[in-house]
Design a protein around this motif. Structure first.
Motif, PDB file in Angstrom:
ATOM      1  N   TYR A  68      -0.044   1.151  12.567  1.00  0.00           N
ATOM      2  CA  TYR A  68       0.531  -0.275  11.900  1.00  0.00           C
ATOM      3  C   TYR A  68      -0.839  -1.103  12.489  1.00  0.00           C
ATOM      4  N   ALA A  69      -1.428  -1.245  13.712  1.00  0.00           N
ATOM      5  CA  ALA A  69      -2.166  -2.159  14.359  1.00  0.00           C
ATOM      6  C   ALA A  69      -3.631  -1.747  13.500  1.00  0.00           C
ATOM      7  N   LEU A  70      -3.944  -0.505  13.146  1.00  0.00           N
ATOM      8  CA  LEU A  70      -5.182  -0.025  12.655  1.00  0.00           C
ATOM      9  C   LEU A  70      -5.232  -0.358  10.952  1.00  0.00           C
ATOM     10  N   VAL A  71      -3.952  -0.324  10.448  1.00  0.00           N
ATOM     11  CA  VAL A  71      -4.000  -0.369   8.856  1.00  0.00           C
ATOM     12  C   VAL A  71      -3.901  -1.810   8.452  1.00  0.00           C
ATOM     13  N   LYS A  72      -3.048  -2.510   9.272  1.00  0.00           N
ATOM     14  CA  LYS A  72      -2.616  -3.971   9.012  1.00  0.00           C
ATOM     15  C   LYS A  72      -3.662  -4.824   8.372  1.00  0.00           C
ATOM     16  N   PRO A  73      -4.846  -4.604   9.210  1.00  0.00           N
ATOM     17  CA  PRO A  73      -5.962  -5.767   8.966  1.00  0.00           C
ATOM     18  C   PRO A  73      -6.599  -5.378   7.471  1.00  0.00           C
TER      19      PRO A  73
ATOM     20  N   ALA B 131      -4.737  -4.111   5.015  1.00  0.00           N
ATOM     21  CA  ALA B 131      -3.693  -4.105   4.058  1.00  0.00           C
ATOM     22  C   ALA B 131      -2.438  -5.334   4.606  1.00  0.00           C
ATOM     23  N   PRO B 132      -3.033  -6.511   4.409  1.00  0.00           N
ATOM     24  CA  PRO B 132      -2.179  -7.694   5.012  1.00  0.00           C
ATOM     25  C   PRO B 132      -0.708  -7.714   4.558  1.00  0.00           C
ATOM     26  N   ASP B 133      -0.494  -7.184   3.173  1.00  0.00           N
ATOM     27  CA  ASP B 133       0.899  -6.979   3.203  1.00  0.00           C
ATOM     28  C   ASP B 133       1.845  -6.227   3.637  1.00  0.00           C
ATOM     29  N   LEU B 134       1.280  -5.042   4.347  1.00  0.00           N
ATOM     30  CA  LEU B 134       1.953  -4.021   5.221  1.00  0.00           C
ATOM     31  C   LEU B 134       2.890  -4.614   6.087  1.00  0.00           C
ATOM     32  N   GLN B 135       4.227  -3.980   6.071  1.00  0.00           N
ATOM     33  CA  GLN B 135       5.359  -4.506   6.770  1.00  0.00           C
ATOM     34  C   GLN B 135       5.733  -3.214   7.713  1.00  0.00           C
ATOM     35  N   ARG B 136       6.165  -3.426   8.761  1.00  0.00           N
ATOM     36  CA  ARG B 136       6.855  -2.411   9.521  1.00  0.00           C
ATOM     37  C   ARG B 136       7.651  -1.560   8.736  1.00  0.00           C
ATOM     38  N   ALA B 137       8.397  -2.042   7.767  1.00  0.00           N
ATOM     39  CA  ALA B 137       9.295  -1.119   6.995  1.00  0.00           C
ATOM     40  C   ALA B 137       8.653  -0.444   6.225  1.00  0.00           C
TER      41      ALA B 137
ATOM     42  N   SER C  90       4.080  12.259  12.957  1.00  0.00           N
ATOM     43  CA  SER C  90       3.190  11.926  11.830  1.00  0.00           C
ATOM     44  C   SER C  90       3.715  10.324  11.208  1.00  0.00           C
ATOM     45  N   VAL C  91       2.870   9.610  10.984  1.00  0.00           N
ATOM     46  CA  VAL C  91       3.304   8.096  10.331  1.00  0.00           C
ATOM     47  C   VAL C  91       2.650   8.111   9.024  1.00  0.00           C
ATOM     48  N   THR C  92       3.666   7.792   7.940  1.00  0.00           N
ATOM     49  CA  THR C  92       3.139   7.377   6.827  1.00  0.00           C
ATOM     50  C   THR C  92       3.245   5.931   6.512  1.00  0.00           C
ATOM     51  N   ALA C  93       2.043   5.285   6.136  1.00  0.00           N
ATOM     52  CA  ALA C  93       2.042   4.042   5.663  1.00  0.00           C
ATOM     53  C   ALA C  93       1.922   3.907   4.233  1.00  0.00           C
ATOM     54  N   THR C  94       2.768   3.240   3.487  1.00  0.00           N
ATOM     55  CA  THR C  94       2.482   2.873   2.040  1.00  0.00           C
ATOM     56  C   THR C  94       1.917   1.641   1.805  1.00  0.00           C
ATOM     57  N   ILE C  95       0.823   1.585   1.305  1.00  0.00           N
ATOM     58  CA  ILE C  95       0.342   0.097   1.069  1.00  0.00           C
ATOM     59  C   ILE C  95      -0.096   0.148  -0.506  1.00  0.00           C
TER      60      ILE C  95
ATOM     61  N   LYS D 158     -11.273   1.451  -3.364  1.00  0.00           N
ATOM     62  CA  LYS D 158     -11.767   2.617  -2.813  1.00  0.00           C
ATOM     63  C   LYS D 158     -12.473   2.147  -1.288  1.00  0.00           C
ATOM     64  N   ALA D 159     -13.193   0.941  -1.503  1.00  0.00           N
ATOM     65  CA  ALA D 159     -13.761   0.569  -0.217  1.00  0.00           C
ATOM     66  C   ALA D 159     -12.737   0.173   0.854  1.00  0.00           C
ATOM     67  N   GLN D 160     -11.484  -0.239   0.479  1.00  0.00           N
ATOM     68  CA  GLN D 160     -10.468  -0.698   1.375  1.00  0.00           C
ATOM     69  C   GLN D 160      -9.819   0.579   2.059  1.00  0.00           C
ATOM     70  N   LEU D 161      -9.732   1.513   1.244  1.00  0.00           N
ATOM     71  CA  LEU D 161      -9.324   2.930   1.885  1.00  0.00           C
ATOM     72  C   LEU D 161     -10.166   3.645   2.630  1.00  0.00           C
ATOM     73  N   ASP D 162     -11.553   3.481   2.110  1.00  0.00           N
ATOM     74  CA  ASP D 162     -12.510   4.060   2.874  1.00  0.00           C
ATOM     75  C   ASP D 162     -12.390   3.303   4.440  1.00  0.00           C
ATOM     76  N   ALA D 163     -12.307   2.047   4.578  1.00  0.00           N
ATOM     77  CA  ALA D 163     -12.436   1.328   5.770  1.00  0.00           C
ATOM     78  C   ALA D 163     -10.983   1.612   6.636  1.00  0.00           C
ATOM     79  N   ILE D 164     -10.050   1.906   5.908  1.00  0.00           N
ATOM     80  CA  ILE D 164      -8.709   2.366   6.751  1.00  0.00           C
ATOM     81  C   ILE D 164      -9.127   3.652   7.258  1.00  0.00           C
ATOM     82  N   TYR D 165      -9.587   4.675   6.559  1.00  0.00           N
ATOM     83  CA  TYR D 165      -9.842   6.042   7.093  1.00  0.00           C
ATOM     84  C   TYR D 165     -10.986   5.935   8.087  1.00  0.00           C
ATOM     85  N   THR D 166     -11.749   5.065   8.166  1.00  0.00           N
ATOM     86  CA  THR D 166     -12.844   4.857   9.149  1.00  0.00           C
ATOM     87  C   THR D 166     -12.271   4.523  10.424  1.00  0.00           C
TER      88      THR D 166
END
Length: 91
Positions: free
Chosen positions: A34-39, A41-47, A61-66, A71-79
């Motif tokens: 959550y802490a890595l993805v949230k910056p 994907a600001p709309d991400l909720q713990r739910a 495993s944790v699946t975060a649906t955003i 593509k740049a946003q996804l690249d930054a998350i995976y980085t």
């Protein structure tokens, strides 16, 4: 040859990001994800996180649906996920 910036996704779209880690790691793995993805994907909720243990309980495993905007946003998350020592693998 395909353009490396090319993607088959149409943005914006719902996108599931999955991260794997050790179940016996320090702290709550879902909070790490959550802490890595949230910056990014600001709309991400713990739910929006779904957690699943492996059959033998060694991994989690944790699946975060955003809502993916680019593509740049996804690249930054995976980085960021790839740079974390807590993350074994991400998809």
């Amino acid at each position: 040859m395909n353009d490396p910036g090319e993607t088959l996704l149409e943005f914006p779209c719902q996108f599931a990001i999955k991260a794997f880690g050790n179940a016996d790691g320090d702290g709550d793995f879902s909070e790490t994800v959550y802490a890595l993805v949230k910056p990014h994907a600001p709309d991400l909720q713990r739910a929006d996180l779904k957690t699943r243990d492996s059959s033998r309980g060694r991994y989690v495993s944790v699946t975060a649906t955003i809502r993916a905007e680019s593509k740049a946003q996804l690249d930054a998350i995976y980085t960021d996920l790839g740079a974390s020592p807590s993350i074994i693998m991400s998809l």
